[in-house]
Write an enzyme that holds these catalytic residues in place. Structure first.
Site, PDB file in Angstrom:
ATOM      1  N   ASP A  54       0.720  -1.192   0.139  1.00  0.00           N
ATOM      2  CA  ASP A  54      -0.016   0.216  -0.083  1.00  0.00           C
ATOM      3  C   ASP A  54       0.789   1.195   0.029  1.00  0.00           C
ATOM      4  OD1 ASP A  54      -2.372  -1.263  -0.169  1.00  0.00           O
ATOM      5  OD2 ASP A  54      -2.443  -1.723   1.790  1.00  0.00           O
ATOM      6  N   TYR A  81     -10.408  -0.739   2.020  1.00  0.00           N
ATOM      7  CA  TYR A  81     -10.010  -0.734   3.265  1.00  0.00           C
ATOM      8  C   TYR A  81      -9.677   0.686   3.583  1.00  0.00           C
ATOM      9  CZ  TYR A  81      -9.321  -4.777   6.045  1.00  0.00           C
ATOM     10  OH  TYR A  81      -9.430  -5.837   6.787  1.00  0.00           O
TER      11      TYR A  81
HETATM   12 CU   LIG Z   1      -7.943  -6.945   7.025  1.00  0.00          CU
END
Ligand SMILES: [Cu+2]
Length: 640
Positions: free
Chosen positions: A298, A381
């Site tokens: 990320d 997320y």
């Molecule tokens: Cu997770």
């Protein structure tokens, strides 16, 4: 709150004007078509900052550029002071980080491609407006041979039930596309299996959840600070009670925290030069066709700064908040401002210390903490990052993971072993979030040595007749190889960052202790190609002597990487880490065994670690925290 600084502090983030200038310089010297995937301030180190009064610090940027006409990646350095490119290198065989514009282009191109439309129609989906296509970076060691040398992405496909329903509720399992991100060519359609659509309840917005009645017994909770907060923010510098620090920000790491110190005995004592996250590795642990390639870096691939979101008072942050904006850039090198990107506020944290004496009564202090935080949305997320500073010298770094889990719909009756059933024939695969915190420490100004501390039972003998003796063994870590450490729950292993030339009033060396919470092993086969790309996650702690050029634990360019060119390579030099300016790389995060209660949206999963003073202060430094007034009068909080 943004302060216009005409002459920036050497650690201030790059400004909008500076981004524009850098772009102009690079494009003039290396072509107008050049795209900018990463522009970072080349931060001066501790020594350069110390000498700044006599040796002015140039403003220099480190850039990663992508020439989309040739597909070539370049890295370089640009001097804003001298208005020229000072370093420029073609990174043959390597790939620049991925950027949002590529994501958008892939979606745009694929959804109008007849082959894509046909493949999706085979699944009974004909309204392409309800389809979402999302690109992931392709692990370099899994790319099919026929696509070698290309900039390759693979995609997920999702289907919305309606235009405003949760995009991540309905995975189109078994179908993915492989795309050349430079030419935007569709390279392959991987149609591996097909599953009928499942009657899941994947909605989380109240208007979409059937029969949901919001609870009506939640009364207002207000936080007021009638006299304002107790901290000050001047430009990027924060002062709060005895703490002082500077806040930075960049497109790759998001928020960074610099020159952290605590005032003690009339002077500011340094604790850390720089605290930030330098990589995140999120491998999915389902080897099936939908997930075997699913590993996100990320930070190295996508950049937490690029994905930072604006915060809203009353929603993301409560109380008396001060915000800092952040400036990022698009792939044409033009600046973009993320308003209210960084939140600074004080929180009540219940009790700091307390004792009730039978004679003098209760003496109690409420704890207050300063919180500096930011949020990043990484596709499905959210990562919420909080650095908290406490009155007693403790530093806590907490990450909260929330958002929507990736799921797979599977054929009815099929056995699933790598995830949890969260909805009808829908599995949320196990996965892990490894975060590498780069802790550039500076305990009492350094140099520092790390000691591994372990608790051991004493043997039974004349000095320990009843076997209750426990000792703490402290072992200095002298070289980088010794500095590669793993936790040991059985011995309550921790690591002290010691200044061997500074002493407290009892004559022992001053130190801060890294308390290893949130650490977990990879639970991965040692031969896994992922561990070759991300060797850094193979251990919980790495310690290196500070080197200005060592910033990225899995390598500078991780897109399609095959080998980790960061920590595992640097530490092979096995340099001395004894009495050095040290950087600790702490690997922590979440071993995410998915739960049914985390569907359709997961409540925050919290994970944290601490840096605690251990002999840094002569005694509890929070004795001087004043009592709060007892509500309704009386003297419960303090008795003099
Ligand atoms: Cu997770």
């Amino acid at each position: 709150m943004t302060t216009a600084n005409l002459t920036p502090h050497p650690l201030d983030p790059l400004s909008a004007d500076e981004f524009t200038k850098i772009t102009e310089i690079v494009r003039t010297q290396h072509g107008q078509e050049m795209k900018f995937t990463s522009v970072l301030l080349d931060e001066p180190g501790k020594q350069a900052l110390a000498n700044a009064a006599t040796e002015p610090i140039d403003r220099v940027a480190t850039v990663i550029c992508l020439d989309r006409t040739t597909g070539r990646t370049y890295t370089g350095k640009v001097s804003l002071t001298d208005e020229t490119v000072v370093e420029w290198e073609y990174r043959e065989g390597e790939q620049a980080n991925l950027v949002g514009e590529e994501l958008e282009l892939v979606d745009e191109k694929l959804r109008e491609d007849p082959r894509v439309i046909e493949a999706i129609a085979k699944r009974g989906i004909t309204d392409m407006d309800l389809v979402a296509i999302e690109v992931w970076g392709y692990p370099g060691n899994l790319i099919p041979e026929e696509f070698a040398g290309r900039r390759v992405g693979w995609t997920d496909v999702w289907r919305r039930d309606s235009p405003d329903s949760n995009v991540y509720a309905n995975p189109v399992s078994g179908l993915s596309f492989v795309v050349d991100l430079t030419t935007m060519e569709l390279l392959a359609i991987h149609d591996r299996y097909s599953v009928e659509s499942k009657p899941v309840m994947g909605e989380y917005r109240p208007s979409k959840v059937p029969g949901l009645k919001l609870r009506d017994d939640v009364k207002p909770l207000e936080i007021t600070q009638p006299d304002g907060p107790s901290f000050t923010v001047e430009g990027n510098e924060i002062k709060w009670q005895k703490w002082s620090m500077r806040v930075g920000f960049n497109v790759r790491e998001g928020m960074t925290i610099h020159t952290v110190g605590y005032e003690d005995g009339g002077k500011v004592r340094p604790i850390a030069n720089r605290l930030a996250f330098s990589e995140m590795v999120v491998p999915y642990r389902d080897p099936g066709p939908d997930h075997y390639r699913r590993t996100a870096f990320d930070i190295g691939e996508w950049g937490l700064g690029f994905m930072t979101t604006s915060l809203k008072l009353g929603c993301d942050c409560l109380g008396e908040i001060r915000y800092l904006d952040a400036t990022i850039h698009d792939w044409d090198g033009q600046p973009k401002v993320i308003e209210n990107a960084i939140c600074i506020h004080e929180e009540d944290d219940a009790i700091l210390w307390k004792h009730v004496d039978p004679v003098t009564g209760a003496e109690v202090r409420r704890a207050r903490r300063l919180v500096v935080s930011f949020h990043a949305t990484v596709a499905n997320y959210e990562y919420l990052v909080y650095w908290r500073f406490y009155q007693d010298g403790n530093i806590e770094c907490e990450v909260r993971a929330t958002g929507i889990m990736v799921t797979t719909a599977f054929p009815h009756g099929q056995r699933q072993v790598n995830g949890t059933l969260v909805d009808v024939d829908t599995n949320a695969p196990y996965h892990q979030h490894f975060i590498v915190a780069r802790l550039d420490m500076d305990v009492d100004g350094g140099p520092n040595t790390v000691y591994a501390t372990e608790c051991l039972p004493m043997d039974i003998g004349p000095e320990n007749e009843h076997g209750i003796g426990m000792v703490q063994q402290a072992t200095p870590l002298k070289t980088e190889l010794e500095g590669i450490q793993d936790p040991n729950w059985q011995t309550q292993k921790a690591w002290k960052i010691v200044n061997e030339s500074a002493t407290n009033h009892l004559g022992t060396n001053t130190s801060y202790k890294l308390v290893p919470e949130g650490a977990f092993p990879t639970v991965m086969h040692p031969e896994s190609p992922l561990l070759k790309r991300a060797g850094a996650i193979g251990h919980t702690l790495w310690v290196t002597p500070y080197d200005k050029d060592e910033n990225w634990p899995c390598g500078e360019l991780v897109v399609q990487s095959v080998n980790d060119t960061g920590l595992p390579v640097w530490t092979k030099k096995n340099r001395s880490i004894e009495k050095q300016d040290l950087v600790l790389w702490y690997v922590f995060g979440i071993n995410h065994i998915t739960r049914q209660e985390e569907w359709p949206i997961m409540s925050v999963d919290k994970v944290s670690f601490w840096l605690k003073p251990a002999g840094f202060f002569d005694r509890n430094p929070a004795l001087d925290v004043p009592p709060t007034p007892a509500a309704g009068g009386g003297s419960h909080c303090a008795n003099g």
